[in-house]
Design an enzyme around this catalytic site. Structure first.
Site, PDB file in Angstrom:
ATOM      1  N   GLY A   9       0.824  -1.219   0.000  1.00 35.13           N
ATOM      2  CA  GLY A   9       0.000   0.000   0.000  1.00 35.13           C
ATOM      3  C   GLY A   9       0.846   1.252   0.000  1.00 35.13           C
ATOM      4  O   GLY A   9       0.641   2.155   0.812  1.00 35.13           O
ATOM      5  N   THR A  11       1.072   3.375  -2.541  1.00 40.23           N
ATOM      6  CA  THR A  11       0.657   4.347  -3.556  1.00 40.23           C
ATOM      7  C   THR A  11       0.095   5.633  -2.950  1.00 40.23           C
ATOM      8  O   THR A  11      -0.117   6.607  -3.672  1.00 40.23           O
ATOM      9  CB  THR A  11      -0.419   3.743  -4.490  1.00 40.23           C
ATOM     10  OG1 THR A  11      -1.483   3.245  -3.682  1.00 40.23           O
ATOM     11  CG2 THR A  11       0.146   2.628  -5.351  1.00 40.23           C
ATOM     12  N   GLY A  13      -0.795   7.917   1.126  1.00 42.52           N
ATOM     13  CA  GLY A  13      -0.883   7.994   2.578  1.00 42.52           C
ATOM     14  C   GLY A  13       0.358   7.540   3.338  1.00 42.52           C
ATOM     15  O   GLY A  13       1.482   7.902   3.009  1.00 42.52           O
ATOM     16  N   ARG A  34      -2.156  -1.482  -5.926  1.00 40.39           N
ATOM     17  CA  ARG A  34      -2.919  -1.851  -7.133  1.00 40.39           C
ATOM     18  C   ARG A  34      -2.790  -0.809  -8.232  1.00 40.39           C
ATOM     19  O   ARG A  34      -2.880  -1.129  -9.398  1.00 40.39           O
ATOM     20  CB  ARG A  34      -4.405  -2.010  -6.783  1.00 40.39           C
ATOM     21  CG  ARG A  34      -4.709  -3.235  -5.956  1.00 40.39           C
ATOM     22  CD  ARG A  34      -6.124  -3.144  -5.403  1.00 40.39           C
ATOM     23  NE  ARG A  34      -6.292  -1.920  -4.602  1.00 40.39           N
ATOM     24  CZ  ARG A  34      -7.421  -1.520  -4.050  1.00 40.39           C
ATOM     25  NH1 ARG A  34      -8.516  -2.233  -4.213  1.00 40.39           N
ATOM     26  NH2 ARG A  34      -7.473  -0.416  -3.340  1.00 40.39           N
ATOM     27  N   ASP A  58      -2.889  -7.074  -5.964  1.00 38.41           N
ATOM     28  CA  ASP A  58      -3.979  -6.873  -5.022  1.00 38.41           C
ATOM     29  C   ASP A  58      -3.752  -7.849  -3.866  1.00 38.41           C
ATOM     30  O   ASP A  58      -3.696  -9.066  -4.090  1.00 38.41           O
ATOM     31  CB  ASP A  58      -5.311  -7.184  -5.751  1.00 38.41           C
ATOM     32  CG  ASP A  58      -6.536  -6.877  -4.901  1.00 38.41           C
ATOM     33  OD1 ASP A  58      -6.471  -7.057  -3.669  1.00 38.41           O
ATOM     34  OD2 ASP A  58      -7.551  -6.485  -5.480  1.00 38.41           O
ATOM     35  N   SER A 138      -4.462   0.099  14.217  1.00 36.57           N
ATOM     36  CA  SER A 138      -5.226   1.355  14.313  1.00 36.57           C
ATOM     37  C   SER A 138      -5.725   1.525  15.731  1.00 36.57           C
ATOM     38  O   SER A 138      -5.836   0.549  16.480  1.00 36.57           O
ATOM     39  CB  SER A 138      -6.438   1.288  13.380  1.00 36.57           C
ATOM     40  OG  SER A 138      -7.294   2.401  13.583  1.00 36.57           O
ATOM     41  N   TYR A 151     -14.864  -2.693  10.442  1.00 34.32           N
ATOM     42  CA  TYR A 151     -13.498  -2.152  10.313  1.00 34.32           C
ATOM     43  C   TYR A 151     -12.743  -2.371  11.627  1.00 34.32           C
ATOM     44  O   TYR A 151     -11.598  -2.837  11.623  1.00 34.32           O
ATOM     45  CB  TYR A 151     -13.517  -0.658   9.938  1.00 34.32           C
ATOM     46  CG  TYR A 151     -12.121  -0.069   9.876  1.00 34.32           C
ATOM     47  CD1 TYR A 151     -11.211  -0.503   8.904  1.00 34.32           C
ATOM     48  CD2 TYR A 151     -11.687   0.874  10.804  1.00 34.32           C
ATOM     49  CE1 TYR A 151      -9.910   0.009   8.862  1.00 34.32           C
ATOM     50  CE2 TYR A 151     -10.399   1.392  10.762  1.00 34.32           C
ATOM     51  CZ  TYR A 151      -9.513   0.954   9.792  1.00 34.32           C
ATOM     52  OH  TYR A 151      -8.234   1.448   9.747  1.00 34.32           O
ATOM     53  N   LYS A 155      -9.260  -4.591  12.536  1.00 32.94           N
ATOM     54  CA  LYS A 155      -8.050  -4.054  13.175  1.00 32.94           C
ATOM     55  C   LYS A 155      -7.778  -4.738  14.527  1.00 32.94           C
ATOM     56  O   LYS A 155      -6.625  -4.865  14.937  1.00 32.94           O
ATOM     57  CB  LYS A 155      -8.145  -2.526  13.300  1.00 32.94           C
ATOM     58  CG  LYS A 155      -8.025  -1.806  11.940  1.00 32.94           C
ATOM     59  CD  LYS A 155      -6.661  -2.089  11.274  1.00 32.94           C
ATOM     60  CE  LYS A 155      -6.485  -1.386   9.940  1.00 32.94           C
ATOM     61  NZ  LYS A 155      -5.168  -1.601   9.323  1.00 32.94           N
ATOM     62  N   GLU A 187      -5.790   9.183   2.053  1.00 27.70           N
ATOM     63  CA  GLU A 187      -6.978   8.901   1.230  1.00 27.70           C
ATOM     64  C   GLU A 187      -7.990   8.044   2.001  1.00 27.70           C
ATOM     65  O   GLU A 187      -9.004   7.628   1.463  1.00 27.70           O
ATOM     66  CB  GLU A 187      -6.560   8.191  -0.075  1.00 27.70           C
ATOM     67  CG  GLU A 187      -5.783   9.092  -1.009  1.00 27.70           C
ATOM     68  CD  GLU A 187      -5.377   8.404  -2.309  1.00 27.70           C
ATOM     69  OE1 GLU A 187      -5.864   7.295  -2.607  1.00 27.70           O
ATOM     70  OE2 GLU A 187      -4.557   8.982  -3.026  1.00 27.70           O
TER      71      GLU A 187
HETATM   72  P1  NDP Z   1      -4.682   5.353   2.022  1.00 21.36           P
HETATM   73  O1  NDP Z   1      -6.027   5.068   1.458  1.00 21.36           O
HETATM   74  O2  NDP Z   1      -4.062   6.666   1.715  1.00 21.36           O
HETATM   75  O3  NDP Z   1      -3.669   4.183   1.627  1.00 21.36           O
HETATM   76  C1  NDP Z   1      -4.057   2.840   1.611  1.00 21.36           C
HETATM   77  C2  NDP Z   1      -3.068   2.048   0.798  1.00 21.36           C
HETATM   78  O4  NDP Z   1      -3.483   0.679   0.823  1.00 21.36           O
HETATM   79  C3  NDP Z   1      -3.027   2.481  -0.657  1.00 21.36           C
HETATM   80  O5  NDP Z   1      -1.700   2.538  -1.077  1.00 21.36           O
HETATM   81  C4  NDP Z   1      -3.790   1.391  -1.381  1.00 21.36           C
HETATM   82  O6  NDP Z   1      -3.206   1.191  -2.677  1.00 21.36           O
HETATM   83  C5  NDP Z   1      -3.483   0.174  -0.494  1.00 21.36           C
HETATM   84  N1  NDP Z   1      -4.485  -0.868  -0.675  1.00 21.36           N
HETATM   85  C6  NDP Z   1      -5.791  -0.848  -0.329  1.00 21.36           C
HETATM   86  N2  NDP Z   1      -6.397  -1.970  -0.711  1.00 21.36           N
HETATM   87  C7  NDP Z   1      -5.455  -2.732  -1.318  1.00 21.36           C
HETATM   88  C8  NDP Z   1      -5.460  -4.009  -1.949  1.00 21.36           C
HETATM   89  N3  NDP Z   1      -6.577  -4.741  -2.023  1.00 21.36           N
HETATM   90  N4  NDP Z   1      -4.316  -4.483  -2.474  1.00 21.36           N
HETATM   91  C9  NDP Z   1      -3.181  -3.749  -2.405  1.00 21.36           C
HETATM   92  N5  NDP Z   1      -3.101  -2.542  -1.823  1.00 21.36           N
HETATM   93  C10 NDP Z   1      -4.235  -2.038  -1.295  1.00 21.36           C
HETATM   94  O7  NDP Z   1      -4.865   5.176   3.593  1.00 21.36           O
HETATM   95  P2  NDP Z   1      -3.795   5.173   4.798  1.00 21.36           P
HETATM   96  O8  NDP Z   1      -2.453   5.514   4.341  1.00 21.36           O
HETATM   97  O9  NDP Z   1      -4.404   5.979   5.871  1.00 21.36           O
HETATM   98  O10 NDP Z   1      -3.901   3.653   5.233  1.00 21.36           O
HETATM   99  C11 NDP Z   1      -2.767   2.829   5.457  1.00 21.36           C
HETATM  100  C12 NDP Z   1      -3.059   1.915   6.623  1.00 21.36           C
HETATM  101  O11 NDP Z   1      -3.207   2.695   7.800  1.00 21.36           O
HETATM  102  C13 NDP Z   1      -4.340   1.091   6.492  1.00 21.36           C
HETATM  103  O12 NDP Z   1      -4.089  -0.213   6.961  1.00 21.36           O
HETATM  104  C14 NDP Z   1      -5.320   1.806   7.424  1.00 21.36           C
HETATM  105  O13 NDP Z   1      -6.294   0.942   7.911  1.00 21.36           O
HETATM  106  C15 NDP Z   1      -4.362   2.262   8.495  1.00 21.36           C
HETATM  107  N6  NDP Z   1      -4.816   3.367   9.348  1.00 21.36           N
HETATM  108  C16 NDP Z   1      -5.181   4.562   8.815  1.00 21.36           C
HETATM  109  C17 NDP Z   1      -5.577   5.576   9.655  1.00 21.36           C
HETATM  110  C18 NDP Z   1      -6.057   6.887   9.130  1.00 21.36           C
HETATM  111  O14 NDP Z   1      -6.713   7.633   9.894  1.00 21.36           O
HETATM  112  N7  NDP Z   1      -5.729   7.271   7.907  1.00 21.36           N
HETATM  113  C19 NDP Z   1      -5.555   5.425  11.111  1.00 21.36           C
HETATM  114  C20 NDP Z   1      -5.184   4.119  11.545  1.00 21.36           C
HETATM  115  C21 NDP Z   1      -4.790   3.140  10.700  1.00 21.36           C
HETATM  116  P3  NDP Z   1      -4.009   0.932  -4.012  1.00 21.36           P
HETATM  117  O15 NDP Z   1      -5.345   1.601  -3.882  1.00 21.36           O
HETATM  118  O16 NDP Z   1      -3.143   1.546  -5.070  1.00 21.36           O
HETATM  119  O17 NDP Z   1      -4.071  -0.541  -4.093  1.00 21.36           O
HETATM  120  C1  8X3 Z   2      -8.441   4.651  11.104  1.00 16.31           C
HETATM  121  C2  8X3 Z   2      -8.727   5.407  12.334  1.00 16.31           C
HETATM  122  O1  8X3 Z   2     -10.545   6.041  13.966  1.00 16.31           O
HETATM  123  O2  8X3 Z   2     -10.929   6.515  11.609  1.00 16.31           O
HETATM  124  O3  8X3 Z   2      -8.027   3.371  11.416  1.00 16.31           O
HETATM  125  O4  8X3 Z   2     -11.043   4.275  12.437  1.00 16.31           O
HETATM  126  S1  8X3 Z   2     -10.399   5.556  12.592  1.00 16.31           S
END
Ligand code: NDP
Ligand code: 8X3
Length: 254
Positions: A9, A11, A13, A34, A58, A138, A151, A155, A187
């Protein structure tokens, strides 16, 4: 010898910010996701600083995961650090109104996807002197909140699997760390609300959320510690957030 990190992941965040940070530090980086065009763009950017390789798959598709990891050239076949970051939330509905497809996507990505990648990468880590797995959990894996249901469950599963990995891989010299962010502007909310920008922006209204770079900074610190020191579990929140659902919004009416 330079160390190799595989980040799922990457791409956007947290994953992307971590790839940029660790490229600055001189790690060899494998970036995955992806969206191939975003991987190519990031690869170009990171190439100026380090050796980088992209894998476009994926995480939900075990065959794709397997094929991609097998396809690694020989000089990329030792992986020192695995960052299981790919993940998402889809929807924010009460349990009786939840969409089955949203549930499947979250379970398949956050739990099964993480397991698939770990299963195929682990054999490539066995010869490393570092052997570090970092799972992005998370605050949603520490406490449940209104409409967070599935969700949060995924986690909580990441939390359980992180602890299990630490036990099961102890005698092989692995470090296993859970990094658990609170509200981080990426994102994430755009994906959760299926592209509804207005709803996504509302999540961070009146607070200063974390950025992907803040989590990257923490990961950089965690992997910089000496071999005998491991951070098992860390929760990182914006100063404006106390629990998953209690936040201090500057513009909210008293
Ligand atoms: P983003 O949506 O910015 O990034 C998510 C990444 O995951 C992207 O690069 C996406 O790439 C990849 N991804 C999603 N589904 C797939 C798949 N099926 N196969 C391969 N890659 C996948 O979100 P974040 O950076 O915030 O999320 C990163 C992690 O942090 C996640 O696990 C999220 O649950 C966790 N998190 C986020 C928080 C927040 O508030 N943002 C707080 C706590 C935890 P692509 O779409 O190109 O496949
Ligand atoms: C993402 C944080 O609080 O939006 O894991 O679920 S929250």
């Amino acid at each position: 010898m330079e160390k190799t990190v595989l980040i799922t992941g990457a791409t956007s965040g947290i994953g992307k910010a971590t790839a940029i940070k660790l490229a600055d530090r001189g790690y060899k980086i494998i970036i995955t996701g992806r969206r191939a065009h975003l991987l190519t763009e990031l690869e170009k950017q990171l190439r100026q600083k380090t050796r980088v390789l992209t894998l476009n798959f994926d995480v939900r598709d075990f065959k794709q995961v397997e094929k991609s990891i097998y396809s690694l050239p020989n000089d990329w076949k030792q992986i020192d650090i695995l960052i299981n970051n790919a993940g998402l939330a889809v929807g924010l509905n009460p349990i009786d109104k939840g969409d089955i497809n949203d549930w499947e996507v979250m379970i398949d990505t956050n739990i099964k996807g993480m397991l698939y990648v770990t299963k195929k990468v682990l054999p490539l880590m066995m010869q490393s002197t570092v052997k570090h797995i970092i799972n992005i959990g998370s605050i949603a894996g520490k406490e449940v909140y209104l409409n967070g249901n599935v969700y949060c469950a995924t986690k909580f599963a990441v939390d359980a699997l992180t602890r299990s990995m630490r036990i099961d891989l102890l005698d092989k010299g692995f470090k296993v760390t859970a990094v658990n962010p609170g509200m981080t502007e990426t994102e994430f909310s755009l994906v959760r609300f299926k592209g509804n920008k207005e709803r996504a922006e509302k999540v961070y209204e009146g607070i200063e959320p974390l950025k992907g770079e803040d989590i990257a900074h923490i990961i950089d610190f965690i992997i910089s510690l000496p071999p005998h020191v491991n951070i098992n579990d860390i929760v990182i929140m914006p100063t404006d957030q106390a629990t998953a659902s209690i936040v201090n919004r500057k513009n909210s009416e008293e």
